[in-house]
Design a protein around this motif. Sequence first.
Motif, short mmCIF file in Angstrom:
data_model
loop_
_atom_site.label_atom_id
_atom_site.label_comp_id
_atom_site.label_asym_id
_atom_site.label_seq_id
_atom_site.Cartn_x
_atom_site.Cartn_y
_atom_site.Cartn_z
N ASP A 157 10.62 47.15 74.60
CA ASP A 157 9.32 47.49 75.18
C ASP A 157 9.32 48.86 75.85
O ASP A 157 8.27 49.47 76.03
CB ASP A 157 8.90 46.43 76.20
N ARG A 158 10.50 49.34 76.23
CA ARG A 158 10.61 50.65 76.88
C ARG A 158 10.72 51.79 75.86
O ARG A 158 10.72 52.96 76.25
CB ARG A 158 11.84 50.68 77.80
N ARG A 159 10.82 51.46 74.60
CA ARG A 159 11.03 52.47 73.56
C ARG A 159 9.77 53.30 73.33
O ARG A 159 8.67 52.77 73.25
CB ARG A 159 11.47 51.78 72.27
N SER A 160 9.96 54.59 73.22
CA SER A 160 8.82 55.49 73.01
C SER A 160 8.37 55.45 71.55
O SER A 160 9.12 55.01 70.66
CB SER A 160 9.23 56.92 73.36
N PRO A 161 7.15 55.94 71.26
CA PRO A 161 6.71 56.03 69.87
C PRO A 161 7.68 56.86 69.02
O PRO A 161 7.92 56.54 67.84
CB PRO A 161 5.34 56.70 69.97
N GLU A 162 8.25 57.92 69.61
CA GLU A 162 9.22 58.75 68.87
C GLU A 162 10.49 57.96 68.56
O GLU A 162 11.09 58.12 67.49
CB GLU A 162 9.56 59.99 69.70
N GLY A 163 10.89 57.13 69.51
CA GLY A 163 12.05 56.28 69.27
C GLY A 163 11.80 55.27 68.16
O GLY A 163 12.67 55.01 67.33
N TRP A 164 10.58 54.73 68.14
CA TRP A 164 10.25 53.78 67.08
C TRP A 164 10.19 54.47 65.71
O TRP A 164 10.52 53.85 64.70
CB TRP A 164 8.91 53.11 67.37
N GLU A 165 9.77 55.73 65.67
CA GLU A 165 9.78 56.46 64.40
C GLU A 165 11.19 56.51 63.82
O GLU A 165 11.39 56.25 62.62
CB GLU A 165 9.26 57.88 64.60
N VAL A 166 12.16 56.83 64.67
CA VAL A 166 13.55 56.90 64.21
C VAL A 166 14.05 55.50 63.84
O VAL A 166 14.71 55.31 62.81
CB VAL A 166 14.44 57.54 65.29
N TYR A 167 13.73 54.52 64.66
CA TYR A 167 14.14 53.14 64.37
C TYR A 167 13.66 52.71 62.99
O TYR A 167 14.43 52.16 62.19
CB TYR A 167 13.57 52.21 65.44
N ASP A 168 12.39 52.93 62.70
CA ASP A 168 11.82 52.48 61.43
C ASP A 168 12.46 53.19 60.24
O ASP A 168 12.71 52.57 59.19
CB ASP A 168 10.31 52.70 61.42
N LEU A 169 12.74 54.47 60.38
CA LEU A 169 13.36 55.21 59.28
C LEU A 169 14.79 54.74 59.03
O LEU A 169 15.20 54.53 57.89
CB LEU A 169 13.34 56.71 59.58
N LEU A 170 15.56 54.55 60.11
CA LEU A 170 16.93 54.07 59.95
C LEU A 170 16.96 52.65 59.42
O LEU A 170 17.80 52.29 58.58
CB LEU A 170 17.68 54.17 61.28
N ALA A 171 16.02 51.82 59.89
CA ALA A 171 15.95 50.43 59.42
C ALA A 171 15.60 50.37 57.93
O ALA A 171 16.00 49.43 57.23
CB ALA A 171 14.93 49.64 60.22
N ALA A 172 14.88 51.39 57.46
CA ALA A 172 14.52 51.44 56.04
C ALA A 172 15.65 51.97 55.17
O ALA A 172 15.52 52.04 53.94
CB ALA A 172 13.28 52.31 55.85
N GLY A 173 16.78 52.32 55.80
CA GLY A 173 17.95 52.76 55.04
C GLY A 173 18.16 54.25 54.97
O GLY A 173 19.07 54.72 54.27
N HIS A 174 17.34 55.03 55.67
CA HIS A 174 17.50 56.48 55.65
C HIS A 174 18.62 56.89 56.61
O HIS A 174 18.81 56.28 57.66
CB HIS A 174 16.20 57.16 56.06
N SER A 175 19.34 57.93 56.25
CA SER A 175 20.36 58.48 57.12
C SER A 175 19.69 59.30 58.22
O SER A 175 18.48 59.59 58.16
CB SER A 175 21.31 59.39 56.33
#
Length: 203
Positions: free
Chosen positions: A133-151
């Motif tokens: 819940d403390r994660r910023s929108p920018e942090g979620w952008e990185v999370y989603d990309l890494l979770a999708a398998g991107h380096s």
Amino acid sequence: MYVVTADQRDSRSNADLVPAAIAHVSNRGGTGLTLSPERTAGDEIQFAIADAQALLAIVLDLTRTGTWSVGVGAGGIESPLPTSVRAARGEAFLNARDAVDRAKKAPTRVAITASHGGDDAEALVRLLIELRDRRSPEGWEVYDLLAAGHSQRESAARLGITQGAVSLRAKAAALRAEEAAVPALERVLERLDAPFDESAGPG
């Protein structure tokens, strides 16, 4: 077995999110679903699932949006299983009802009820959700990309920032802490569905 009852928050003032949630849970749960998600009462959905890994993923997905109160009940389900979750009965369903009622009052929007181990599982899942819940929108952008398998390099290119900036975002978002916590939480949840030996000692 695990039963999840999720209730849409502030449903009277927001669009009906049940159809989209049912589609998402069906896709995310896959073969781990024992009874497929359905609308049960008003803006609630309910489903039964046997896979702790898929269960945790779904709980994290639903709580991320802030639009669902999520109750997880662990326990038995009466057999034979019906074709519809609305016709099923058993301890897991009673526990899920207790859990969702408590989740509605919890800042983290989740609760877990089980005959043994539920308090520990609930505390740990809530801790992870507080971190998310403390994660910023920018942090979620990185999370989603890494979770999708991107380096990290690929993520940097997609975001138009440096690889170092991606690393800083990942650190601020505590992505490594979540990565380490998720497998441990899956094991904790698995134990909720295991037979309880009262004669066993601690550990």
